[in-house]
Design a protein around this motif. Structure first.
Motif, PDB file in Angstrom:
ATOM      1  N   SER A 119       0.814  -1.221   0.000  1.00 15.61           N
ATOM      2  CA  SER A 119       0.000   0.000   0.000  1.00 15.61           C
ATOM      3  C   SER A 119       0.844   1.267   0.000  1.00 15.61           C
ATOM      4  O   SER A 119       0.380   2.330  -0.412  1.00 15.61           O
ATOM      5  N   SER A 120       2.095   1.149   0.465  1.00 12.47           N
ATOM      6  CA  SER A 120       2.957   2.328   0.554  1.00 12.47           C
ATOM      7  C   SER A 120       3.748   2.599  -0.720  1.00 12.47           C
ATOM      8  O   SER A 120       4.349   3.666  -0.858  1.00 12.47           O
ATOM      9  N   TRP A 122       3.104   3.351  -3.807  1.00 14.87           N
ATOM     10  CA  TRP A 122       2.754   4.436  -4.718  1.00 14.87           C
ATOM     11  C   TRP A 122       2.415   5.728  -3.988  1.00 14.87           C
ATOM     12  O   TRP A 122       2.013   6.704  -4.632  1.00 14.87           O
ATOM     13  N   ARG A 123       2.579   5.761  -2.686  1.00 14.07           N
ATOM     14  CA  ARG A 123       2.267   6.988  -1.955  1.00 14.07           C
ATOM     15  C   ARG A 123       3.384   7.406  -1.013  1.00 14.07           C
ATOM     16  O   ARG A 123       3.151   8.142  -0.055  1.00 14.07           O
ATOM     17  N   SER A 124       4.572   6.929  -1.310  1.00 17.81           N
ATOM     18  CA  SER A 124       5.723   7.273  -0.479  1.00 17.81           C
ATOM     19  C   SER A 124       6.995   7.025  -1.276  1.00 17.81           C
ATOM     20  O   SER A 124       6.948   6.706  -2.465  1.00 17.81           O
ATOM     21  N   VAL A 220       6.052   5.245   6.048  1.00 22.06           N
ATOM     22  CA  VAL A 220       4.658   5.075   5.636  1.00 22.06           C
ATOM     23  C   VAL A 220       4.238   3.616   5.776  1.00 22.06           C
ATOM     24  O   VAL A 220       3.172   3.308   6.328  1.00 22.06           O
TER      25      VAL A 220
END
Length: 282
Positions: A119-120, A122-124, A220
């Motif tokens: 989950s991390s 693409w956002r970190s 993250v």
């Protein structure tokens, strides 16, 4: 496989990561035995010459989880505590999700829950932190380069990630054994997102120890791990510490593990209630 303590005592199985061996856990085994536990540290699949499959499919996560089942069954242990670092942590999370009835407790050192990692991405900065995973997944080239000049590149890689000199030399020597690097790279070549996403929620008492200067595993993913835990959860953050918690923060880590085992064990143990949270920096 390394043992310490009496076989009749509550059992703790400890799983190492890359490029460690069961010897990494030696000081922990001694302290766990002194505290009244039967401590066992196997060499993961591929890390011992006697158990070194040559095909990538043999290093899929389900096989690695089955290895832990086999170790416990060979010991004649129905329930035990499970501790893992790095790849050992991945295996420990997957085992705890699949076989919660076999565990008193789970401890993951450095490694967030697999779903939290995915989950991390693409956002970190986590995808960038995993640059080496793509390199390790290449055929043939990684082991050839890492082994060249008596492991000079592997030694440099480990040192850049903060591993002290004595264990670096020991790990490089182990990795230069015939077939060892190929086996270690097979873990990464067998790695796919779907098995990570298939790792379920965790219901057993869980301790997660993470360090703020871990170059491979970011805040993250560490912070997102709590969302995957249904049972009692303790999150401990070690400041000014890199990925190699086992080698550089022995006194802190063994005390955290012992506290968690005492809180989660069966005979004489205290049921852990509530949650103790650490907060990684953003």
């Amino acid at each position: 496989m390394r043992h310490a303590g009496n076989a009749g005592d509550e059992t703790v199985i400890l799983l190492h990561g890359f490029p460690q061996t069961s010897a990494t856990w030696s000081p922990y085994l001694a302290h766990l035995a002194a505290a009244g536990y039967h401590a066992v540290a196997p060499d993961l699949r591929g890390y011992a010459p006697s158990a070194r499959p040559t095909t990538v499919d043999q290093y899929k996560l389900d096989h690695l989880v089955d290895d832990v089942v086999a170790v416990a069954d060979d010991l004649g242990v129905e329930r035990f505590h499970l501790v893992g670092h790095d790849w050992g942590g991945i295996i420990a999370w997957a085992f705890a999700a699949a076989h919660p009835d076999r565990l008193h407790s789970l401890t993951s050192v450095s490694m967030p829950h697999p779903r939290a990692i995915v989950s991390s991405l693409w956002r970190s900065s986590q995808l960038l932190r995993f640059w080496y995973v793509g390199f390790f997944q290449m055929p043939l080239l990684p082991e050839r380069l890492l082994a060249a000049r008596r492991g000079a590149l592997l030694r440099q890689f480990l040192r850049q990630y903060g591993l002290p000199h004595p264990p670096t030399d020991a790990y490089v020597t182990a990795m230069l054994q015939p077939g060892a690097l190929q086996a270690a790279m097979s873990y990464f070549r067998a790695l796919r997102p779907r098995p990570f996403l298939a790792v379920g929620r965790i219901s057993v008492p869980t301790l997660f120890v993470w360090s703020t200067h871990d170059a491979a595993l970011g805040p993250v993913a560490a912070g997102a791990t709590e969302a995957q835990i249904d049972g009692p959860y303790r999150f401990e953050v070690l400041p000014e510490t890199n990925h190699w918690i086992l080698e550089t923060r022995f006194e802190q880590l063994i005390q955290l593990i012992l506290d968690h085992l005492l809180a989660s064990g069966s005979p004489g143990g205290r049921n852990q209630r509530g949650r103790s949270r650490g907060h990684p920096p953003q």
